[in-house]
Scaffold this motif. Structure first.
Motif, PDB file in Angstrom:
ATOM      1  N   HIS A   1      -5.391  10.043  -4.965  1.00 62.48           N
ATOM      2  CA  HIS A   1      -5.323   8.588  -4.865  1.00 62.48           C
ATOM      3  C   HIS A   1      -4.100   8.136  -4.069  1.00 62.48           C
ATOM      4  O   HIS A   1      -4.146   7.128  -3.356  1.00 62.48           O
ATOM      5  CB  HIS A   1      -5.344   7.944  -6.257  1.00 62.48           C
ATOM      6  CG  HIS A   1      -5.896   6.570  -6.207  1.00 62.48           C
ATOM      7  ND1 HIS A   1      -7.215   6.305  -5.953  1.00 62.48           N
ATOM      8  CD2 HIS A   1      -5.292   5.361  -6.273  1.00 62.48           C
ATOM      9  CE1 HIS A   1      -7.402   5.005  -5.899  1.00 62.48           C
ATOM     10  NE2 HIS A   1      -6.250   4.410  -6.087  1.00 62.48           N
ATOM     11  N   VAL A  54      -2.408  -6.062  -6.215  1.00 58.36           N
ATOM     12  CA  VAL A  54      -2.874  -5.816  -4.841  1.00 58.36           C
ATOM     13  C   VAL A  54      -4.087  -6.700  -4.540  1.00 58.36           C
ATOM     14  O   VAL A  54      -4.181  -7.303  -3.465  1.00 58.36           O
ATOM     15  CB  VAL A  54      -3.200  -4.307  -4.628  1.00 58.36           C
ATOM     16  CG1 VAL A  54      -3.888  -4.081  -3.285  1.00 58.36           C
ATOM     17  CG2 VAL A  54      -1.942  -3.469  -4.699  1.00 58.36           C
ATOM     18  N   HIS A  61      -4.979   3.470   3.236  1.00 59.16           N
ATOM     19  CA  HIS A  61      -5.083   2.002   3.260  1.00 59.16           C
ATOM     20  C   HIS A  61      -3.945   1.417   4.095  1.00 59.16           C
ATOM     21  O   HIS A  61      -4.143   0.493   4.883  1.00 59.16           O
ATOM     22  CB  HIS A  61      -4.989   1.417   1.841  1.00 59.16           C
ATOM     23  CG  HIS A  61      -6.110   1.834   0.938  1.00 59.16           C
ATOM     24  ND1 HIS A  61      -6.142   1.525  -0.397  1.00 59.16           N
ATOM     25  CD2 HIS A  61      -7.247   2.537   1.186  1.00 59.16           C
ATOM     26  CE1 HIS A  61      -7.233   2.024  -0.931  1.00 59.16           C
ATOM     27  NE2 HIS A  61      -7.918   2.642  -0.001  1.00 59.16           N
ATOM     28  N   GLU A 108      -2.930  -2.537  -9.310  1.00 60.54           N
ATOM     29  CA  GLU A 108      -4.138  -2.804  -8.505  1.00 60.54           C
ATOM     30  C   GLU A 108      -4.542  -4.274  -8.583  1.00 60.54           C
ATOM     31  O   GLU A 108      -5.006  -4.846  -7.593  1.00 60.54           O
ATOM     32  CB  GLU A 108      -5.290  -1.902  -8.951  1.00 60.54           C
ATOM     33  CG  GLU A 108      -5.119  -0.437  -8.582  1.00 60.54           C
ATOM     34  CD  GLU A 108      -4.921  -0.192  -7.088  1.00 60.54           C
ATOM     35  OE1 GLU A 108      -5.447  -0.952  -6.272  1.00 60.54           O
ATOM     36  OE2 GLU A 108      -4.202   0.762  -6.737  1.00 60.54           O
ATOM     37  N   GLN A 167     -10.913  -3.095  -3.487  1.00 58.99           N
ATOM     38  CA  GLN A 167     -10.192  -3.521  -4.691  1.00 58.99           C
ATOM     39  C   GLN A 167     -11.143  -3.696  -5.874  1.00 58.99           C
ATOM     40  O   GLN A 167     -10.813  -3.372  -7.009  1.00 58.99           O
ATOM     41  CB  GLN A 167      -9.409  -4.814  -4.429  1.00 58.99           C
ATOM     42  CG  GLN A 167      -8.145  -4.611  -3.640  1.00 58.99           C
ATOM     43  CD  GLN A 167      -7.273  -3.482  -4.154  1.00 58.99           C
ATOM     44  OE1 GLN A 167      -7.018  -2.513  -3.439  1.00 58.99           O
ATOM     45  NE2 GLN A 167      -6.817  -3.559  -5.383  1.00 58.99           N
ATOM     46  N   GLU A 193      -4.155   5.706  -0.774  1.00 62.40           N
ATOM     47  CA  GLU A 193      -3.325   4.514  -0.549  1.00 62.40           C
ATOM     48  C   GLU A 193      -2.609   4.597   0.800  1.00 62.40           C
ATOM     49  O   GLU A 193      -2.446   3.589   1.488  1.00 62.40           O
ATOM     50  CB  GLU A 193      -2.308   4.338  -1.678  1.00 62.40           C
ATOM     51  CG  GLU A 193      -2.905   4.064  -3.034  1.00 62.40           C
ATOM     52  CD  GLU A 193      -3.704   2.762  -3.099  1.00 62.40           C
ATOM     53  OE1 GLU A 193      -3.656   1.962  -2.152  1.00 62.40           O
ATOM     54  OE2 GLU A 193      -4.399   2.561  -4.097  1.00 62.40           O
ATOM     55  N   GLU A 203       0.842  -1.205   0.000  1.00 57.10           N
ATOM     56  CA  GLU A 203       0.000   0.000   0.000  1.00 57.10           C
ATOM     57  C   GLU A 203       0.881   1.261   0.000  1.00 57.10           C
ATOM     58  O   GLU A 203       0.581   2.237  -0.690  1.00 57.10           O
ATOM     59  CB  GLU A 203      -0.931   0.013   1.223  1.00 57.10           C
ATOM     60  CG  GLU A 203      -1.857  -1.194   1.358  1.00 57.10           C
ATOM     61  CD  GLU A 203      -2.962  -1.285   0.308  1.00 57.10           C
ATOM     62  OE1 GLU A 203      -3.211  -0.282  -0.392  1.00 57.10           O
ATOM     63  OE2 GLU A 203      -3.557  -2.369   0.173  1.00 57.10           O
ATOM     64  N   GLU A 237     -11.792  -0.262  -7.125  1.00 57.41           N
ATOM     65  CA  GLU A 237     -10.614   0.348  -7.756  1.00 57.41           C
ATOM     66  C   GLU A 237     -10.362  -0.228  -9.152  1.00 57.41           C
ATOM     67  O   GLU A 237     -10.058   0.512 -10.079  1.00 57.41           O
ATOM     68  CB  GLU A 237      -9.384   0.182  -6.866  1.00 57.41           C
ATOM     69  CG  GLU A 237      -9.517   0.985  -5.587  1.00 57.41           C
ATOM     70  CD  GLU A 237      -8.209   1.484  -5.024  1.00 57.41           C
ATOM     71  OE1 GLU A 237      -7.171   0.913  -5.330  1.00 57.41           O
ATOM     72  OE2 GLU A 237      -8.259   2.463  -4.271  1.00 57.41           O
TER      73      GLU A 237
HETATM   74 FE1  FEO Z   1      -4.901   0.177  -1.611  1.00 55.27          FE
HETATM   75 FE2  FEO Z   1      -5.396   0.730  -4.539  1.00 55.27          FE
HETATM   76  O1  FEO Z   1      -4.946  -0.534  -3.253  1.00 55.27           O
END
Ligand code: FEO
Length: 165
Positions: free
Chosen positions: A46, A97, A53, A94, A127, A50, A17, A130
């Motif tokens: 953005h 992730v 996150h 992404e 996710q 992150e 992240e 996103e």
């Molecule tokens: Fe936190 Fe865009 O993954």
């Protein structure tokens, strides 16, 4: 208490992240330099998201009585071939992730760690959103083509997406 395996997996995710936050900040700077001001604003926002996150996961590890570890962040690129290539990199990252989150969800289930399983559901939903968002952006840029007028309007559309986040 978290198992060592779960703790390690969550700490690795903290690093992913953080890496995304640095990467998107670098992308925002490139967009500013190239005159894609809408995309720059979107990516600055953005990048902050992150970081949020990362902190959400970091705090969870601490609250579970474990040790949250600050991870080394690999060097990020500073230049990109085009706006399209930049957002294709974002989508690829992404997807990685998403895979990483899925593997921790799987591990939590295997270990019957239902608190972590429950905590991770927020990331699973995030996710999904996103990936949808970045697919939309890539579609918008592809429709605009490669001429500067089209890209100017695509950039404006990308800026509008900040409000929907
Ligand atoms: Fe936190 Fe865009 O993954």
């Amino acid at each position: 208490m978290l198992s060592v395996k779960i703790q390690n997996a969550l700490n690795t995710q903290v690093g992913l992240e953080d890496y995304a936050s640095h990467y998107y900040l670098s992308m925002a700077s490139w967009c500013d330099k190239e005159g894609y001001f809408g995309s720059a604003k979107f990516l600055y926002a953005h990048s902050e998201e992150e970081k949020g996150h990362m902190m959400k996961m970091f705090k969870y590890v601490i609250d579970a009585g474990a040790h949250a570890l600050v991870q080394p962040v690999p060097k990020v690129p500073h230049t990109f071939k085009s706006l399209l290539q930049l957002f294709e990199i974002v989508l690829k990252h992404e997807k990685e992730v998403t895979q990483s989150i899925s593997s921790i969800v799987e591990l939590a289930l295997k270990e019957k760690d239902f608190a972590t399983f429950n905590f991770l559901q927020w990331f699973v939903a995030e996710q999904h959103e996103e990936e949808k968002l970045f697919n939309t952006i890539i579609g918008t840029i592809k429709m605009a083509g490669t001429d500067s007028r089209g890209l100017f309007f695509a950039d404006k559309e990308i800026e509008k997406l900040i409000a929907n986040k």
